[in-house]
Design a protein around this motif. Structure first.
Motif, PDB file in Angstrom:
ATOM      1  N   MET A   1       0.838  -1.176   0.000  1.00  0.00           N
ATOM      2  CA  MET A   1       0.000   0.000   0.000  1.00  0.00           C
ATOM      3  C   MET A   1       0.883   1.239   0.000  1.00  0.00           C
ATOM      4  N   ASP A   2       0.444   2.251  -0.659  1.00  0.00           N
ATOM      5  CA  ASP A   2       1.239   3.474  -0.688  1.00  0.00           C
ATOM      6  C   ASP A   2       0.898   4.347   0.513  1.00  0.00           C
ATOM      7  N   ARG A   3       1.555   5.474   0.635  1.00  0.00           N
ATOM      8  CA  ARG A   3       1.362   6.346   1.792  1.00  0.00           C
ATOM      9  C   ARG A   3      -0.037   6.943   1.856  1.00  0.00           C
ATOM     10  N   LEU A   4      -0.765   6.937   0.768  1.00  0.00           N
ATOM     11  CA  LEU A   4      -2.118   7.479   0.757  1.00  0.00           C
ATOM     12  C   LEU A   4      -3.159   6.416   1.101  1.00  0.00           C
ATOM     13  N   GLY A   5      -2.734   5.169   1.328  1.00  0.00           N
ATOM     14  CA  GLY A   5      -3.639   4.121   1.731  1.00  0.00           C
ATOM     15  C   GLY A   5      -4.135   3.248   0.596  1.00  0.00           C
ATOM     16  N   GLY A   6      -3.741   3.524  -0.634  1.00  0.00           N
ATOM     17  CA  GLY A   6      -4.154   2.702  -1.754  1.00  0.00           C
ATOM     18  C   GLY A   6      -3.174   1.567  -1.997  1.00  0.00           C
ATOM     19  N   GLU A   7      -3.608   0.598  -2.779  1.00  0.00           N
ATOM     20  CA  GLU A   7      -2.725  -0.517  -3.097  1.00  0.00           C
ATOM     21  C   GLU A   7      -1.755  -0.132  -4.196  1.00  0.00           C
ATOM     22  N   HIS A   8      -0.584  -0.720  -4.133  1.00  0.00           N
ATOM     23  CA  HIS A   8       0.451  -0.466  -5.128  1.00  0.00           C
ATOM     24  C   HIS A   8       1.053  -1.808  -5.499  1.00  0.00           C
ATOM     25  N   HIS A   9       0.917  -2.217  -6.753  1.00  0.00           N
ATOM     26  CA  HIS A   9       1.418  -3.513  -7.204  1.00  0.00           C
ATOM     27  C   HIS A   9       2.689  -3.320  -8.033  1.00  0.00           C
ATOM     28  N   VAL A  10       3.686  -4.150  -7.728  1.00  0.00           N
ATOM     29  CA  VAL A  10       4.936  -4.148  -8.486  1.00  0.00           C
ATOM     30  C   VAL A  10       5.351  -5.594  -8.726  1.00  0.00           C
ATOM     31  N   ASP A  11       6.238  -5.808  -9.693  1.00  0.00           N
ATOM     32  CA  ASP A  11       6.783  -7.137  -9.928  1.00  0.00           C
ATOM     33  C   ASP A  11       7.644  -7.548  -8.745  1.00  0.00           C
ATOM     34  N   LEU A  12       7.753  -8.851  -8.524  1.00  0.00           N
ATOM     35  CA  LEU A  12       8.528  -9.361  -7.406  1.00  0.00           C
ATOM     36  C   LEU A  12       9.969  -8.872  -7.452  1.00  0.00           C
ATOM     37  N   TYR A  13      10.549  -8.800  -8.631  1.00  0.00           N
ATOM     38  CA  TYR A  13      11.926  -8.331  -8.775  1.00  0.00           C
ATOM     39  C   TYR A  13      12.060  -6.893  -8.270  1.00  0.00           C
ATOM     40  N   ASP A  14      11.094  -6.033  -8.613  1.00  0.00           N
ATOM     41  CA  ASP A  14      11.137  -4.636  -8.182  1.00  0.00           C
ATOM     42  C   ASP A  14      10.811  -4.491  -6.697  1.00  0.00           C
ATOM     43  N   ALA A  15      10.027  -5.427  -6.161  1.00  0.00           N
ATOM     44  CA  ALA A  15       9.651  -5.352  -4.745  1.00  0.00           C
ATOM     45  C   ALA A  15      10.834  -5.607  -3.830  1.00  0.00           C
ATOM     46  N   ALA A  16      11.873  -6.260  -4.329  1.00  0.00           N
ATOM     47  CA  ALA A  16      13.051  -6.536  -3.510  1.00  0.00           C
ATOM     48  C   ALA A  16      13.724  -5.249  -3.039  1.00  0.00           C
ATOM     49  N   ALA A  17      13.519  -4.159  -3.754  1.00  0.00           N
ATOM     50  CA  ALA A  17      14.137  -2.885  -3.382  1.00  0.00           C
ATOM     51  C   ALA A  17      13.333  -2.139  -2.311  1.00  0.00           C
ATOM     52  N   VAL A  18      12.128  -2.610  -1.986  1.00  0.00           N
ATOM     53  CA  VAL A  18      11.272  -1.948  -0.992  1.00  0.00           C
ATOM     54  C   VAL A  18      11.618  -2.484   0.394  1.00  0.00           C
ATOM     55  N   ARG A  19      11.908  -1.574   1.315  1.00  0.00           N
ATOM     56  CA  ARG A  19      12.222  -1.987   2.680  1.00  0.00           C
ATOM     57  C   ARG A  19      10.962  -2.504   3.366  1.00  0.00           C
ATOM     58  N   PHE A  20      11.084  -3.646   4.020  1.00  0.00           N
ATOM     59  CA  PHE A  20       9.957  -4.242   4.732  1.00  0.00           C
ATOM     60  C   PHE A  20       9.380  -3.273   5.758  1.00  0.00           C
ATOM     61  N   GLU A  21      10.243  -2.507   6.412  1.00  0.00           N
ATOM     62  CA  GLU A  21       9.806  -1.577   7.446  1.00  0.00           C
ATOM     63  C   GLU A  21       8.939  -0.450   6.902  1.00  0.00           C
ATOM     64  N   ASP A  22       9.028  -0.177   5.598  1.00  0.00           N
ATOM     65  CA  ASP A  22       8.259   0.908   5.002  1.00  0.00           C
ATOM     66  C   ASP A  22       6.866   0.484   4.552  1.00  0.00           C
ATOM     67  N   CYS A  23       6.556  -0.790   4.640  1.00  0.00           N
ATOM     68  CA  CYS A  23       5.241  -1.290   4.213  1.00  0.00           C
ATOM     69  C   CYS A  23       4.234  -1.151   5.347  1.00  0.00           C
ATOM     70  N   ARG A  24       3.012  -0.915   4.980  1.00  0.00           N
ATOM     71  CA  ARG A  24       1.937  -0.820   5.960  1.00  0.00           C
ATOM     72  C   ARG A  24       1.443  -2.224   6.304  1.00  0.00           C
ATOM     73  N   PRO A  25       0.846  -2.418   7.486  1.00  0.00           N
ATOM     74  CA  PRO A  25       0.307  -3.735   7.838  1.00  0.00           C
ATOM     75  C   PRO A  25      -0.791  -4.161   6.866  1.00  0.00           C
ATOM     76  N   VAL A  26      -0.883  -5.450   6.632  1.00  0.00           N
ATOM     77  CA  VAL A  26      -1.908  -5.984   5.740  1.00  0.00           C
ATOM     78  C   VAL A  26      -3.274  -5.922   6.405  1.00  0.00           C
ATOM     79  N   ARG A  27      -3.296  -6.093   7.708  1.00  0.00           N
ATOM     80  CA  ARG A  27      -4.560  -6.041   8.440  1.00  0.00           C
ATOM     81  C   ARG A  27      -4.346  -5.353   9.775  1.00  0.00           C
TER      82      ARG A  27
END
Length: 69
Positions: A1-27
């Protein structure tokens, strides 16, 4: 999810660059009177914000990880 609360989809390869700590909880962490576990938020100095947990065991692990360099 992005900072505005919407979903953001990326390829798995590109997701490797996203820090886990920066992701919002799933629930959310639900709570109700009489529940058997204890959920809450732990202030993590490592990431500089609260980290959610759903049990004291998860809280204890968050605390230990906060002290692990």
């Amino acid at each position: 999810m992005d900072r505005l609360g919407g979903e953001h989809h990326v390829d798995l390869y590109d997701a490797a660059a996203v820090r886990f700590e920066d992701c919002r909880p799933v629930r959310s962490f639900p709570s109700w009177k009489g529940q058997r576990n204890y959920s809450g938020l732990w202030w993590s100095a490592t990431v500089g914000r609260h980290v959610g947990y759903e049990s004291w065991l998860e809280r204890d692990h968050a605390m230990l990880l906060d002290f692990d360099p």
